[in-house]
Design an enzyme around this catalytic site. Structure first.
Site, mmCIF file in Angstrom:
data_model
loop_
_atom_site.group_PDB
_atom_site.id
_atom_site.type_symbol
_atom_site.label_atom_id
_atom_site.label_comp_id
_atom_site.label_asym_id
_atom_site.label_seq_id
_atom_site.Cartn_x
_atom_site.Cartn_y
_atom_site.Cartn_z
ATOM 1 N N ILE A 71 0.872 -1.172 0.000
ATOM 2 C CA ILE A 71 0.000 0.000 0.000
ATOM 3 C C ILE A 71 0.914 1.228 0.000
ATOM 4 C CG2 ILE A 71 -1.701 1.287 1.350
ATOM 5 C CD1 ILE A 71 -2.763 -1.227 -0.164
ATOM 6 N N LEU A 72 0.855 1.996 -1.081
ATOM 7 C CA LEU A 72 1.853 3.049 -1.298
ATOM 8 C C LEU A 72 1.614 4.257 -0.403
ATOM 9 C CD1 LEU A 72 1.952 2.808 -5.198
ATOM 10 C CD2 LEU A 72 3.382 1.610 -3.524
ATOM 11 N N ASN A 73 0.342 4.561 -0.159
ATOM 12 C CA ASN A 73 0.020 5.687 0.708
ATOM 13 C C ASN A 73 -1.241 5.327 1.483
ATOM 14 O OD1 ASN A 73 -1.150 8.067 1.779
ATOM 15 N ND2 ASN A 73 -0.099 9.334 0.273
ATOM 16 N N GLU A 123 -10.442 -0.350 -7.950
ATOM 17 C CA GLU A 123 -11.702 -1.014 -8.242
ATOM 18 C C GLU A 123 -12.027 -2.156 -7.300
ATOM 19 O OE1 GLU A 123 -12.289 -0.772 -12.860
ATOM 20 O OE2 GLU A 123 -10.170 -0.642 -12.403
#
Ligand code: FES
Ligand code: FES
Lengths: 166, 770
Positions: free
Chosen positions: B662-664, B737
């Protein structure tokens, strides 16, 4: 007469059909006020007239004659308004398109609650209003958000409400 | 999507299955995986402040001298021709500059239909646009009025008188089923899939469910209306549009209007929500043509009604799901087939069976989609096209089976978790949906669910819990290009034509550039939203972030060689080769002797250069072919159903995700929640109502199409495994999505748990519970 918008006076438009929304966006380039439906269903166009929230798409510009209009551009005129800061803090936005309307609506809603105006979910219609999560959700339900920033928006508004109550 | 494509993809896959994994992209995992840097931190949205101030300029907000305004007129019949069109009154109305009809519209070829193999094919419909007197669906554009003000254009549009000669048109889903066609491919997957003898296994299974599920027409309803401001100067065209496909649109407009690609600039720095709906439709062509005809800059902002009339949404579907299971609940047969709409002039196959192919292990599979043709605005991709509604049918069926087996629905799912792709046998790149299920169940308090439906009650309310699994394929688009610039003042800029619709794309691009170059966040800026920049792919398929990330990785690999060349002999780095240095501490350092280092500032100062730039593209996305790669989710819902009114209130919702790194966390949580909320709308409130007699949409307004409002949205809990995917850039997979997949199933299953009533027909409105 003139319409005072964010502290500056403007003449009402000559074409009587012009809505306050279109006056702001198309004629004055005050494009912080958004449009999502033009029929009172989404809340994106919310501005304040004499401190109360109105849907500018359902308001003729002529109706604002002699009154004070505040838009998102005027709300945080000197630095960020506490609600604007809280929306950032709680990530109460994604695309940001519903955001100005949410913030303007919230600003007026806080005042309504402080004045003791009840809502559909208020249990005791005579007691002072405490802004619970449900109260905020109900009172903000006229402002749609399609990105789904609802949780952050309610958190942001609650944090400001608590600051003001303290 | 042809047979040829099936063969090509099939051949590439079997060839790749012999290629060792380390030869493929991601074979050596991205060095940023697992490193603690800006990636993984809660950076605030870089565009947050201008958005809360109302200063972000959207497409309909660009001021231009001499701007004029347009309004569209729509057909009121489904099929036929225009017998008479009288525009005299409109043409002579005050302020009117032009009325465009098929009589004066210039010859323009419609854009080619969206295709996986051609990034410039971005059309959602290939019907002629105002080229003749024929009408193909109810609501099609038949005229446009241009005037000096919006009010004048809107009024004049009401003065156009049209008589139609109506022709026979099929507008009924049920009746069109008999003429359904079977297309060979769904996107890059084969449509018909038969594995083992599923019907026979089903017939002999000791436990089975076999039911029909229906899902409704839906519309995207981004709050920002579709709008563009277009200006011609000679043969140069500038378009400020709200679009998910900047580079593709620029190419398509150039082709349609017969001008070189570099004479078209599409600008779209902010998009007020897209969800698949902000692609190329007829209005861009009409507006650009009209602007050229009047010789003035022109704005066309669609009314909400116009958006419904000419921008398609999600097709209704009718789906059959059947599952056979042995005494232990292990699936022996999984069958999924059905019908959805895809007119011959549209391109969206609504691939609701794709997720079923990798969701569960089963001894046999039988999968097939049929497409019917009715006279409607072409349906298109809407957030998790296929998966959002396919998981409703599948996850309802699994719940029904669990009930028959008297087994906990989470347990039944865990028992059938695949350890490789159940049909192709391809290895998963990384797959921890089982952990997502267990973590989610524990956090939600799943053990409090009453196994027997209809037994928990508080006053007039019956209370229920339900769950549903979700899955969305990993997609990385080929051909993403970026330009990376490092400057003498120690700053860097990443530029590409990517689109920011609120996903947080721009923010995570800044984070990863900071990490790749060893720069602080504050030194990095991003330029996106402009077709003049290196071409990024469209925003779709939850693919944009990894597609750009692969290009950033490629650019960051090129940069050290450029810098070493500039550093020269007097640099402490002298003699080192690109493979021997790392970018860290705002410069380059020798990997083996970290004391040998020099900052970007120092290198560029000595070279007396203001900046150095590299342009690079990501590697071809071969990992998609070699591995089974999916974001997955486990969704949990608790709700109340009123005995008196049938009203449903959702009290709690939890999403537990397995989507790689999870990048951010801050923007990702918002993405997950946003998808889940759209899932609530799908489950409970949203429906585009088509009058089946006339093919006309009856509720083209936000007053009559009910997107979830604040009062409908509970506090939503989101958690994730955060296990990096070793095969993808940054270890990430798509998150845009996956949030909507599985929700409708979880809600329907909770309604069953609350009431004992199984609703197989979305949306679950109160009339279906009385
Ligand atoms: S634009 Fe005014 S309420 Fe939607
Ligand atoms: S943030 Fe996009 S509509 Fe609310």
């Amino acid at each position: 007469m003139t319409i005072r918008i964010n502290g500056t006076d403007y003449d009402p438009p000559e074409d009587a059909r012009v809505s306050l929304l279109d006056l702001l966006r198309d004629r004055l380039q005050l494009t912080g006020t958004k449009v999502g439906c033009n029929q009172g269903a989404c809340g994106a166009c919310t501005v304040l007239i004499d401190g109360r929230r109105v849907l500018s798409c359902l308001t003729l510009a002529a109706q604002a004659d002699g009154r004070k209009v505040t838009t998102i551009e005027g709300l945080g005129a000197d630095g960020l308004h506490p609600l604007q800061a809280a929306f950032l803090e709680h990530d109460g936005l994604q695309c940001g398109y519903c955001t100005p309307g949410q913030i303007c609506a919230a600003a007026a809603m806080l005042v309504e609650a402080e004045a003791g105006m009840p809502s559909y979910v208020t249990a005791d219609l005579t007691a002072p209003v405490t802004l619970s999560r449900d109260e905020v959700r109900e009172r903000m339900s006229g402002n749609l958000c399609r990105c789904g920033a609802h949780n952050g928006i309610v958190d942001a508004i609650l944090s400001v409400a608590q600051e003001r109550a303290a | 999507m042809s047979r040829v494509q099936n063969v090509i993809v099939g051949t590439a896959r079997s060839a790749l299955s012999w290629v060792p994994a380390q030869w493929l992209p991601g074979g050596t995992p991205d060095p940023l995986i697992g490193r603690h840097g800006e990636i993984g931190r809660q950076a605030s949205r870089i565009d947050g402040e201008i958005k809360v101030r109302g200063e972000a300029r959207f497409a309909a907000e660009v001021a231009m001298d001499g701007l004029c305004y347009a309004t569209l007129v729509h057909s009121t019949i489904a099929r036929g021709r225009i017998a008479r069109l009288d525009s005299t009154a409109a043409e002579t109305a005050p302020g009117v500059l032009l009325v465009v009809t098929h009589r004066n519209m210039p010859k323009v070829a419609s854009p080619s239909l969206v295709s996986m193999s051609d990034p410039t094919a971005v059309g959602n419909s290939d019907l002629p646009i105002l080229q003749d007197d024929r009408v193909h669906y109810n609501g099609q554009v038949v005229a446009a009025v241009v005037a000096a003000t919006q009010e004048q254009a809107d009024h004049a549009a009401t003065l156009i008188a049209i008589d139609y000669e109506a022709a026979q048109a099929e507008t009924r889903f049920g009746q069109a089923k008999s003429g359904a066609r079977i297309i060979p491919s769904l996107l890059i997957e084969r449509n018909h899939l038969s594995f083992g003898k599923a019907e026979r296994e089903l017939a002999r299974a000791p436990h089975r469910v076999d039911n029909l599920y229906r899902t409704q027409w839906q519309n995207h309803n981004a709050i920002e209306l579709h709008a563009l401001t277009a200006a011609w100067v000679g043969d140069r065209l500038t378009v400020h549009d709200t679009t998910q496909m900047i580079a593709g649109e620029a190419a398509a407009l150039a082709k349609a209007f017969g001008i070189p690609r570099d004479q078209v600039q599409v600008l779209s720095p902010f998009v007020g929500g897209g969800f698949g709906g902000k692609g190329m439709w007829d209005h861009q062509i009409v507006a650009v043509a009209a602007a050229r005809m009047v010789g003035r800059p022109l704005r066309l902002q669609l009314s909400r009604e116009s958006v419904y009339r000419i921008v398609g949404g999600r097709s209704a579907t009718e789906q059959r799901v059947a599952i056979g299971a042995d005494a232990d609940g292990c699936f022996t047969a999984l069958l999924h087939d059905g019908w959805s709409v895809m007119p011959p002039y549209g391109a969206c196959p609504e691939a609701y069976t794709l997720g079923t192919r990798s969701a569960y292990r089963a001894k046999s599979f039988e999968i097939l989609q049929r497409h019917i043709d009715i006279a409607v605005v072409p349906n298109t991709f809407m957030r998790a096209p296929g998966e959002a509604i396919g998981t409703f049918a599948l996850e309802s069926a699994v719940d029904e089976l669990a009930h028959n087996l008297a087994m906990d629905p989470v347990e039944l799912r865990l028992r059938n978790m695949p350890d490789k792709h159940p049909i192709t046998g391809a290895p998963f790149s990384q797959h921890a949906q089982d952990q997502a299920w267990r973590d989610g169940a524990a956090r939600f308090g799943w053990e409090q669910r009453a196994a027997k439906p209809g037994t928990r009650r508080e006053g007039e309310w019956r209370i229920g819990m339900g769950c549903g699994g979700g899955s969305f394929p990993y997609v990385r688009m080929p051909g993403a290009a970026v330009r990376l610039t490092v400057r003498r003042d120690g700053t860097a800029t990443l530029a590409c034509s990517g689109q920011e619709m609120g996903m947080g794309t721009a923010t995570v691009v800044v984070q990863q550039v900071a990490d790749r170059l060893g720069l602080p966040l504050s030194a990095v800026t991003v330029e996106i939203g402009d077709s003049a920049l290196p071409a990024a792919p469209m925003a779709g398929g939850s693919s944009q972030t990894v597609s750009i990330a692969a290009a950033v990785l490629a650019a960051a690999e090129k940069l050290p060689a450029e810098l070493l060349r500039l550093a020269g002999n007097s640099s402490p780095l002298s003699g080192l080769r690109a493979g021997e240095v790392r970018m860290e501490g705002e410069g380059l350092a020798s990997a083996s002797e970290p004391a040998r280092r020099e900052t970007f500032r120092a290198i560029l100062s000595r070279a007396n250069l203001e900046e150095v730039s590299v342009t690079a593209s990501g590697t071809p996305p071969l990992e998609m072919l070699k591995f089974a790669m999916h974001s997955t989710a486990a969704m949990f819902c608790e709700l109340r159903v009123s005995d008196v009114t049938g009203e449903i209130r959702v009290d709690r919702l939890l999403g537990s995700f397995d989507c790689g790194t999870i990048l951010n966390p801050r923007t990702a949580a918002s993405q997950f929640r946003g998808g889940m909320i759209m899932g609530l709308g799908l489950a409970l409130t949203e429906e585009t109502l088509l009058d089946e007699r006339s093919g006309r949409i009856m509720n083209p307004t936000l007053a009559d199409y009910h997107v979830p409002v604040h009062m409908d949205v509970p506090q939503i809990d989101v958690i994730w495994t955060d296990i990096p995917d070793p095969r993808s850039p940054l270890g990430a997979r798509g998150i845009g999505e996956i949030g909507i997949t599985g929700i409708a199933g979880a809600v329907a299953n909770a309604v069953f748990n609350a009431t004992g009533k199984r609703v197989r027909d979305l949306p679950i409105t109160l009339d279906k519970l009385l």
